[in-house]
Design an enzyme around this catalytic site. Structure first.
Site, PDB file in Angstrom:
ATOM      1  N   SER A 219       0.845  -1.189   0.000  1.00 33.15           N
ATOM      2  CA  SER A 219       0.000   0.000   0.000  1.00 33.15           C
ATOM      3  C   SER A 219       0.881   1.239   0.000  1.00 33.15           C
ATOM      4  O   SER A 219       1.906   1.297   0.672  1.00 33.15           O
ATOM      5  CB  SER A 219      -0.963  -0.008   1.187  1.00 33.15           C
ATOM      6  OG  SER A 219      -0.288  -0.228   2.401  1.00 33.15           O
ATOM      7  N   GLY A 221      -0.358   4.724   0.133  1.00 32.49           N
ATOM      8  CA  GLY A 221      -1.024   5.965   0.506  1.00 32.49           C
ATOM      9  C   GLY A 221      -1.757   6.575  -0.671  1.00 32.49           C
ATOM     10  O   GLY A 221      -2.576   5.929  -1.332  1.00 32.49           O
ATOM     11  N   THR A 222      -1.428   7.820  -0.971  1.00 32.20           N
ATOM     12  CA  THR A 222      -2.125   8.533  -2.045  1.00 32.20           C
ATOM     13  C   THR A 222      -1.825   7.963  -3.430  1.00 32.20           C
ATOM     14  O   THR A 222      -2.516   8.278  -4.401  1.00 32.20           O
ATOM     15  CB  THR A 222      -1.763  10.026  -2.028  1.00 32.20           C
ATOM     16  OG1 THR A 222      -0.344  10.168  -2.140  1.00 32.20           O
ATOM     17  CG2 THR A 222      -2.233  10.686  -0.741  1.00 32.20           C
ATOM     18  N   GLU A 223      -0.790   7.111  -3.545  1.00 31.63           N
ATOM     19  CA  GLU A 223      -0.491   6.455  -4.821  1.00 31.63           C
ATOM     20  C   GLU A 223      -1.264   5.152  -5.000  1.00 31.63           C
ATOM     21  O   GLU A 223      -1.098   4.468  -6.016  1.00 31.63           O
ATOM     22  CB  GLU A 223       1.006   6.163  -4.937  1.00 31.63           C
ATOM     23  CG  GLU A 223       1.881   7.357  -5.215  1.00 31.63           C
ATOM     24  CD  GLU A 223       3.306   6.925  -5.528  1.00 31.63           C
ATOM     25  OE1 GLU A 223       3.569   6.529  -6.673  1.00 31.63           O
ATOM     26  OE2 GLU A 223       4.138   6.979  -4.599  1.00 31.63           O
ATOM     27  N   GLY A 224      -2.070   4.781  -4.025  1.00 28.81           N
ATOM     28  CA  GLY A 224      -2.839   3.555  -4.150  1.00 28.81           C
ATOM     29  C   GLY A 224      -2.101   2.350  -3.610  1.00 28.81           C
ATOM     30  O   GLY A 224      -1.635   2.344  -2.468  1.00 28.81           O
ATOM     31  N   GLY A 250      -7.270   0.239   5.827  1.00 30.16           N
ATOM     32  CA  GLY A 250      -6.283  -0.769   5.472  1.00 30.16           C
ATOM     33  C   GLY A 250      -6.751  -2.171   5.804  1.00 30.16           C
ATOM     34  O   GLY A 250      -6.494  -3.125   5.052  1.00 30.16           O
ATOM     35  N   ASP A 251      -7.463  -2.306   6.926  1.00 28.26           N
ATOM     36  CA  ASP A 251      -7.999  -3.611   7.296  1.00 28.26           C
ATOM     37  C   ASP A 251      -9.092  -4.043   6.331  1.00 28.26           C
ATOM     38  O   ASP A 251      -9.223  -5.226   6.009  1.00 28.26           O
ATOM     39  CB  ASP A 251      -8.547  -3.557   8.723  1.00 28.26           C
ATOM     40  CG  ASP A 251      -7.498  -3.116   9.726  1.00 28.26           C
ATOM     41  OD1 ASP A 251      -6.318  -3.447   9.524  1.00 28.26           O
ATOM     42  OD2 ASP A 251      -7.853  -2.426  10.697  1.00 28.26           O
TER      43      ASP A 251
END
Length: 314
Positions: A219, A221-224, A250-251
């Site tokens: 993961s 963040g803002t980049e997917g 995230g879960d």
């Protein structure tokens, strides 16, 4: 039956504020309490999707009522071992603009006997198992790795979402999980170097595949997120519709990965499913999915990019 393992659950206390100003007396707009901990959140979301799930692990006896009510309401089988003392509280300060500040409080301590009791309760588990979250104080650093090894040795496909020493121990062990979902910083800590370069990040993830892990999701963040398996690799762009608390997003992605694996989805569809779970959760406070049709509609909106194109900057 899908099994989730939560060694260190938490009650998530979300406090809504216009703005967090350190040193000032602030008035909260709202407060809510949600039984949580990463693997509890995963179980909650999987149950919303309609999958049968059992949650294992350790739970403080003094404040177990909220967890028990959640499990009963969602039809989650409760195999958690009650510990003396209280489950910890994690305070989430949510500002109007969306920024969240976490204050994680200490909870009960555990020992090797408690870990052994959890492991004993997993000795017949096969199929899919999710091991996620931190370890309580008092447990050896390799406790999570031992649980992963037990489950994998029994033929279970283990989805792992942990950080720090437990992640390093689990990824350094002879018996590895089937799938792992670190974020960029967690993968950097494991690799011992910066992975700001996209090609470097993908190389580390592919090394995990070469060592026998079936699916690596990083993961960003803002980049997917980047999804890699023997089928290839895709980068998933995040859906621009975050309207609620990010607590448990995230879960929810881990739950989407697990649901996709349970259905045998190909990599691209699994990536869409996982991203839709995370986006759908953002529409609700707490670890809950919206109706299934809404999640399926979100999955259709997910844009994928071949990982090679993403590495080239496209």
């Amino acid at each position: 039956m899908i099994h989730t393992i939560c060694l260190n659950p938490a009650i998530d206390q979300t406090v809504g504020l216009a703005e967090l100003v350190p040193g000032e007396v602030l008035r909260a707009d709202f407060v809510r309490l949600d039984p949580g901990g990463k693997a509890v959140n995963v179980a909650s979301v999987l149950a919303d999707w309609g999958l049968p799930v059992t949650v294992h692990g350790l739970l403080g006896a003094d404040n177990a009522d909220g967890f028990e009510a959640l499990f009963t309401r969602k039809g989650i089988a409760d195999a958690m071992i009650r510990m003396p003392g209280a489950t910890r509280t994690n305070i989430k300060i949510l500002e109007t603009g969306g920024r969240t500040t976490d204050v994680n409080l200490p909870g009960f301590a555990a020992d090797a006997a408690a870990a052994d009791a959890v492991r004993a309760g997993l000795n017949a588990v096969t199929g899919l198992a999710v091991v996620s979250g931190s370890q309580p104080a008092g447990l050896p650093a390799d406790t999570t790795a031992r649980i992963v090894a037990d489950l994998a040795g029994q033929g279970a496909r283990v989805v792992l979402d942990v950080s720090g020493a437990p992640l390093t121990e689990a990824l350094s062990a002879p018996v590895l999980p089937y799938a792992v979902k670190p974020n960029r910083h967690e993968l950097e800590a494991f690799a011992g170097r910066s992975l700001a370069d996209r090609a470097e990040l993908v190389a580390v993830a592919r090394d995990l595949l070469a060592r026998g892990i079936g699916l690596v999701v990083v993961s960003l963040g803002t980049e997917g997120a980047v999804f890699l398996s023997a089928e290839g690799g895709v980068q998933v762009r995040p859906l621009a519709l975050a309207t609620g608390s990010t607590v448990g997003a995230g879960d929810a992605m881990v739950a989407g990965i697990t649901a996709g694996l349970s259905e045998g989805l190909p990599l691209a569809d699994l990536a869409r499913r996982a991203t839709a779970f995370a986006a759908g959760k953002l529409r609700n406070a707490g670890p809950h999915l919206p109706p299934k049709a809404e999640v399926e509609a979100l999955a259709q909106q997910v844009a994928l990019c071949p990982v090679e194109a993403w590495m080239a900057g496209h």
